[in-house]
Enzyme design. Structure first.
Site, PDB file in Angstrom:
ATOM      1  CD  GLU A 112      -2.458  -1.103   2.650  1.00  0.00           C
ATOM      2  OE1 GLU A 112      -2.414  -0.283   3.836  1.00  0.00           O
ATOM      3  OE2 GLU A 112      -3.014  -2.277   3.207  1.00  0.00           O
ATOM      4  CE  LYS A 114       5.246   4.915   7.170  1.00  0.00           C
ATOM      5  NZ  LYS A 114       5.282   6.224   7.590  1.00  0.00           N
ATOM      6  CE  LYS A 310       9.047   6.474   6.931  1.00  0.00           C
ATOM      7  NZ  LYS A 310       9.839   7.163   7.835  1.00  0.00           N
TER       8      LYS A 310
HETATM    9  S1  IVH Z   1      -0.251   0.219   8.657  1.00  0.00           S
HETATM   10  C1  IVH Z   1       0.784  -2.331  12.556  1.00  0.00           C
HETATM   11  N1  IVH Z   1      -0.359   1.101   6.476  1.00  0.00           N
HETATM   12  O1  IVH Z   1       2.738   4.926   9.091  1.00  0.00           O
HETATM   13  C2  IVH Z   1       0.313  -1.769  11.398  1.00  0.00           C
HETATM   14  N2  IVH Z   1       0.404   2.589   8.246  1.00  0.00           N
HETATM   15  O2  IVH Z   1       5.309   4.461  10.392  1.00  0.00           O
HETATM   16  C3  IVH Z   1       0.384  -0.069  11.618  1.00  0.00           C
HETATM   17  N3  IVH Z   1       0.915   4.969   7.746  1.00  0.00           N
HETATM   18  O3  IVH Z   1       1.792   4.956  12.347  1.00  0.00           O
HETATM   19  C4  IVH Z   1       0.151   0.561  10.256  1.00  0.00           C
HETATM   20  N4  IVH Z   1      -0.135   4.963   5.512  1.00  0.00           N
HETATM   21  O4  IVH Z   1       0.407   6.655  10.755  1.00  0.00           O
HETATM   22  C5  IVH Z   1      -0.209   1.363   7.673  1.00  0.00           C
HETATM   23  N5  IVH Z   1      -1.017   2.137   4.307  1.00  0.00           N
HETATM   24  C6  IVH Z   1      -0.593   2.074   5.458  1.00  0.00           C
HETATM   25  C7  IVH Z   1      -0.056   3.440   6.193  1.00  0.00           C
HETATM   26  C8  IVH Z   1       0.391   3.487   7.374  1.00  0.00           C
HETATM   27  C9  IVH Z   1       0.556   5.344   6.475  1.00  0.00           C
HETATM   28  C10 IVH Z   1       1.388   5.364   8.753  1.00  0.00           C
HETATM   29  C11 IVH Z   1       0.588   5.257  10.044  1.00  0.00           C
HETATM   30  C12 IVH Z   1       1.683   4.519  11.218  1.00  0.00           C
HETATM   31  C13 IVH Z   1       2.884   4.965  10.597  1.00  0.00           C
HETATM   32  C14 IVH Z   1       3.933   3.980  10.694  1.00  0.00           C
END
Ligand code: IVH
Length: 424
Positions: A112, A114, A310
């Site tokens: 996905e 981010k 990243k």
């Molecule tokens: S999954 C346990 N999916 O990234 C799984 N996070 O660095 C937790 N984030 O705190 C998150 N897009 O704020 C997930 N497609 C996505 C995301 C995502 C942005 C952010 C989220 C999380 C941070 C982690």
């Protein structure tokens, strides 16, 4: 039932459906006028019967009274963060570890975008939205329910009779809204937000939900928190169910069975992520099967079944038109380059920081130089280096002013410090 009450329920249902089509699907099916007429009729019925107003009525999205602060709320299940990687080889190492831990079993990954916003947890009971909480430190967040309610793409009720279900995802500010907000702030002589993420954070933490309501925030759902009575077997199925619940799910996710295809997909974004209407700072790779996720488990802070890749900071070339100095709250003078406007990471950049006098000298950055600027995550753009081979002789070496640009007092540079300060 009273016909007026029946009409009220019918209007709410219709308005919910129309705003789902308008905001979430971006496919309006009626004119604004027709929508406004229905909305007004609903408002009038509610005005005549204040006891019929419920928190999930579409009229309640405009923002209610100012709160005195946000209450703390302990998450049912901690909201984890993600481990970061920056290279293809680290992705291969992640894949190898996952495969080893699963004893060589076949597996699928869902990849996905981010989204660069703020993670929030939305709690629904018997399908009714009852609470919205920030991630906070992952264990304890802040209750921002009244602000969350103003976000049009967050459903106030979902087709689920689960006594408790938590939907997690990212609140973000679309780039066009971010640019319009910053233009407004500059017109009002307010400090603009450094990036869409800061703007979203500032808007969500408004004590006055009426301000949040004006800020045009949006939400992508991507995870499940604490829940009861839910049987979902994979990330892919979850994303489909979330869309069925009328959440916005980012459409760019893909499923793969091998890491080389994951890597190729990630790099397919290198030069098109810039054209997305929202900010992203990477990609998230997740093991698809929830059973396999459970076997891989979590560490205290991060899951062992997911990783964030990243993106490297985006860079652009432009010209330094001038170097100006601004005075910070602590009296420090910070030089910045006034630039020929250039598009970078989804926004137009006209200024970039030069940090301090030594930085300018070390990098030999001159007025008139062509320079490389970059934006890394939440940092405001910085000038990374100059390109001396492009000079034509008209460039000027910059020197720090000897008096404060604001009050005219002398400025000093203390021993061992890089900063010049106003003596006033
Ligand atoms: S999954 C346990 N999916 O990234 C799984 N996070 O660095 C937790 N984030 O705190 C998150 N897009 O704020 C997930 N497609 C996505 C995301 C995502 C942005 C952010 C989220 C999380 C941070 C982690």
């Amino acid at each position: 039932m009273d016909t007026e009450k029946a009409r009220l329920l019918e209007l709410r249902k219709k308005i919910d459906e129309l705003s789902y089509q308008y905001y979430t699907l971006d496919k309006p099916t009626v004119t604004d006028y027709e929508y406004d007429m229905m909305y007004r009729e609903l408002e009038n019925i509610e005005k005549a019967h204040p006891d019929w107003v419920t928190p999930d009525s579409p009229t309640q999205r405009v923002g209610s009274k100012i709160s005195g602060g946000f209450e703390k709320y302990t998450h049912d299940r901690p909201m984890l963060s993600l481990g970061d990687v920056f290279s293809d080889d680290e992705l291969r190492e992640f894949d190898q570890r996952v495969r080893d831990d699963l004893g060589g079993e076949d597996l699928e990954y869902v990849v996905e975008l981010k989204i660069d916003g703020l993670a929030v947890n939305l709690i629904y009971e018997q399908g009714q939205f009852i609470r919205g909480v920030t991630r906070g430190d992952g264990v304890v967040g802040e209750d921002i329910t009244n602000n969350v309610r103003t976000i049009r793409t967050i459903p106030l009720h979902i087709a689920s009779d689960s006594p408790h279900i938590e939907i997690r995802g990212e609140v973000y500010m679309p780039i066009t809204s971010f640019e319009a907000l910053n233009q407004q702030r500059r017109d009002d002589e307010l400090e603009p937000f450094a990036n869409p993420r800061n703007a979203a954070a500032g808007s969500l933490r408004q004590l006055d939900p009426r301000i949040t309501a004006q800020r045009k925030l949006a939400f992508f759902a991507y995870a499940l928190g604490g829940n009861s009575g839910i049987t979902i077997e994979s990330q892919e199925e979850l994303l489909q169910d979330l869309a069925q619940f009328h959440f916005q799910v980012n459409p760019e996710y893909r499923k793969f069975t091998n890491i080389e295809d994951v890597i190729a997909f990630i790099h397919s974004w290198d030069d098109r992520r810039d054209s997305l209407p929202y900010a992203t700072d990477g990609m998230v790779v997740k093991v698809n099967s929830f059973a396999q996720q459970a076997r891989l488990g979590n560490t205290v802070k991060i899951p062992r079944w997911a990783i964030a890749y990243k993106f490297p900071p985006e860079q652009a070339r432009t010209k330094v038109l001038d170097i100006s100095v601004s005075l910070g709250r602590t009296g420090v003078l910070t030089p910045a380059a006034d630039l020929e406007p250039v598009h970078l990471a989804g926004t137009t950049v006209k200024r970039a920081t030069l940090h301090n006098e030594d930085y300018i000298k070390e990098k030999d950055i001159r007025i008139g130089d062509t320079v490389v600027i970059q934006k890394a995550g939440e940092i405001i753009p910085e000038v990374v280096r100059s390109l001396p081979e492009l000079r034509d002789g008209s460039e000027k070496v910059f020197s720090m002013p000897t008096t404060c640009p604001v009050c005219g007092s002398p400025v000093v540079r203390r021993d061992g410090e890089a900063a010049w300060r106003c003596t006033n």
